[in-house]
Write an enzyme that holds these catalytic residues in place. Structure first.
Site, PDB file in Angstrom:
ATOM      1  N   LYS A 244       0.567  -1.441  -0.055  1.00  0.00           N
ATOM      2  CA  LYS A 244       0.114   0.296  -0.147  1.00  0.00           C
ATOM      3  C   LYS A 244       0.938   1.155   0.340  1.00  0.00           C
ATOM      4  O   LYS A 244       2.242   0.977   0.285  1.00  0.00           O
ATOM      5  CB  LYS A 244      -0.803  -0.307   0.964  1.00  0.00           C
TER       6      LYS A 244
ATOM      7  N   TYR B 106     -12.381  -2.239  -3.714  1.00  0.00           N
ATOM      8  CA  TYR B 106     -13.167  -2.835  -2.191  1.00  0.00           C
ATOM      9  C   TYR B 106     -14.633  -2.220  -2.833  1.00  0.00           C
ATOM     10  O   TYR B 106     -15.069  -1.955  -1.249  1.00  0.00           O
ATOM     11  CB  TYR B 106     -12.358  -1.135  -1.525  1.00  0.00           C
TER      12      TYR B 106
ATOM     13  N   ASN C  49      -2.241   0.113   6.981  1.00  0.00           N
ATOM     14  CA  ASN C  49      -1.750  -0.824   7.720  1.00  0.00           C
ATOM     15  C   ASN C  49      -0.830  -1.457   6.604  1.00  0.00           C
ATOM     16  O   ASN C  49      -0.637  -2.818   6.427  1.00  0.00           O
ATOM     17  CB  ASN C  49      -2.914  -2.600   7.774  1.00  0.00           C
TER      18      ASN C  49
ATOM     19  N   HIS D 223      -2.327  -5.665   1.618  1.00  0.00           N
ATOM     20  CA  HIS D 223      -3.448  -6.511   1.524  1.00  0.00           C
ATOM     21  C   HIS D 223      -3.098  -7.613   0.753  1.00  0.00           C
ATOM     22  O   HIS D 223      -2.068  -7.522  -0.117  1.00  0.00           O
ATOM     23  CB  HIS D 223      -4.098  -5.397  -0.173  1.00  0.00           C
TER      24      HIS D 223
ATOM     25  N   GLU E 171      -9.555 -10.177  -7.776  1.00  0.00           N
ATOM     26  CA  GLU E 171      -8.689  -8.645  -7.934  1.00  0.00           C
ATOM     27  C   GLU E 171      -7.546  -8.749  -8.841  1.00  0.00           C
ATOM     28  O   GLU E 171      -7.024  -7.728  -9.304  1.00  0.00           O
ATOM     29  CB  GLU E 171      -7.926  -8.902  -6.383  1.00  0.00           C
TER      30      GLU E 171
HETATM   31  P1  DAT Z   1      -8.026  -6.658   5.111  1.00  0.00           P
HETATM   32  O1  DAT Z   1      -7.194  -5.408   4.093  1.00  0.00           O
HETATM   33  O2  DAT Z   1      -7.132  -7.248   6.689  1.00  0.00           O
HETATM   34  O3  DAT Z   1      -8.906  -7.609   4.281  1.00  0.00           O
HETATM   35  P2  DAT Z   1     -10.721  -4.972   5.140  1.00  0.00           P
HETATM   36  O4  DAT Z   1     -11.218  -6.038   3.722  1.00  0.00           O
HETATM   37  O5  DAT Z   1     -12.116  -5.947   6.518  1.00  0.00           O
HETATM   38  O6  DAT Z   1      -9.279  -5.817   5.904  1.00  0.00           O
HETATM   39  O7  DAT Z   1     -10.541  -3.882   5.466  1.00  0.00           O
HETATM   40  C1  DAT Z   1     -10.111  -3.197   3.989  1.00  0.00           C
HETATM   41  C2  DAT Z   1      -9.392  -1.972   4.639  1.00  0.00           C
HETATM   42  O8  DAT Z   1     -10.418  -0.833   4.998  1.00  0.00           O
HETATM   43  C3  DAT Z   1      -7.868  -2.162   5.575  1.00  0.00           C
HETATM   44  O9  DAT Z   1      -6.816  -2.989   5.021  1.00  0.00           O
HETATM   45  C4  DAT Z   1      -8.489  -1.328   6.495  1.00  0.00           C
HETATM   46  C5  DAT Z   1      -9.460  -0.457   6.184  1.00  0.00           C
HETATM   47  N1  DAT Z   1     -10.653  -0.688   6.666  1.00  0.00           N
HETATM   48  C6  DAT Z   1     -11.287  -1.776   7.619  1.00  0.00           C
HETATM   49  N2  DAT Z   1     -12.036  -1.539   8.860  1.00  0.00           N
HETATM   50  C7  DAT Z   1     -11.958  -0.401   8.883  1.00  0.00           C
HETATM   51  C8  DAT Z   1     -12.028   0.324  10.001  1.00  0.00           C
HETATM   52  N3  DAT Z   1     -12.902   0.917  10.698  1.00  0.00           N
HETATM   53  N4  DAT Z   1     -11.764   2.081  10.055  1.00  0.00           N
HETATM   54  C9  DAT Z   1     -11.433   2.332   9.260  1.00  0.00           C
HETATM   55  N5  DAT Z   1     -10.484   1.813   8.097  1.00  0.00           N
HETATM   56  C10 DAT Z   1     -11.118   0.033   8.142  1.00  0.00           C
HETATM   57 MG    MG Z   2     -10.445  -7.982   2.269  1.00  0.00          MG
END
Ligand code: DAT
Ligand code: MG
Length: 148
Positions: free
Chosen positions: A9, A49, A112, A115, A126
């Site tokens: 990222k 997303y 974080n 991805h 994807e």
């Molecule tokens: P991952 O990246 O572990 O697959 P995800 O698909 O649930 O997680 O979410 C995609 C991204 O969205 C994640 O890497 C960071 C952001 N995100 C998820 N939950 C969030 C939250 N509660 N507040 C802010 N950003 C969030």
């Molecule tokens: Mg995810």
């Protein structure tokens, strides 16, 4: 054998972590079959997303993901999806285990670092979003017989 779409990222690119993350993928034994740097735009962010477009954090997520270039990687290997998810650590770095990318190097869920696809179905979708067929290389490695 399965595939995962990994994104280094924008925060990880800015923090000079491209090499570190690519090395960890190679050292694990997974195979890189596609690799490129690009700047995500709003359209790609919404498609990538799509499961999150209605979430309250989506605008912040889209703003972050489009703010600076990222590196997209197509990763292949036995259990590649599960292995990448465990190398990444949990979504929220506060809970991510030490030894994972997020556990060792990230603080907040908003930044974080990495991805990885969460299922083989998501990976297929994807990978097709980020790579054309001609940008993916089908090849074998001599070392594979010593890995799986
Ligand atoms: P991952 O990246 O572990 O697959 P995800 O698909 O649930 O997680 O979410 C995609 C991204 O969205 C994640 O890497 C960071 C952001 N995100 C998820 N939950 C969030 C939250 N509660 N507040 C802010 N950003 C969030
Ligand atoms: Mg995810």
């Amino acid at each position: 054998m399965n595939k995962s779409l990994v994104l280094i990222k924008p925060d990880a690119v800015q923090r000079l972590m491209i090499g570190k993350i690519i090395s960890s993928i190679e050292e694990k034994g997974l195979k890189i079959t596609g690799l490129k740097m690009l700047r995500m735009n709003d359209d790609l962010a919404s498609k990538h997303y799509s499961a999150h477009v209605d979430k309250p954090f989506f605008e912040e997520l889209k703003g972050f993901m489009t703010s600076s270039p990222l590196v997209a990687i197509c990763v292949e290997g036995t259990n590649a999806v599960t292995i990448m998810r465990s190398m990444m650590g949990t979504t929220n770095p506060v809970e991510a285990a030490p030894g994972t990318v997020r556990g060792d190097f990230a603080i907040t869920v908003g930044m974080n670092l990495i991805h990885g696809s969460d299922s083989t179905e998501a990976a297929e979708k994807e990978i097709n979003l980020f790579f054309s067929k001609s940008e993916l290389s089908d090849y074998s490695r001599e070392i594979d017989k010593w890995i799986s």
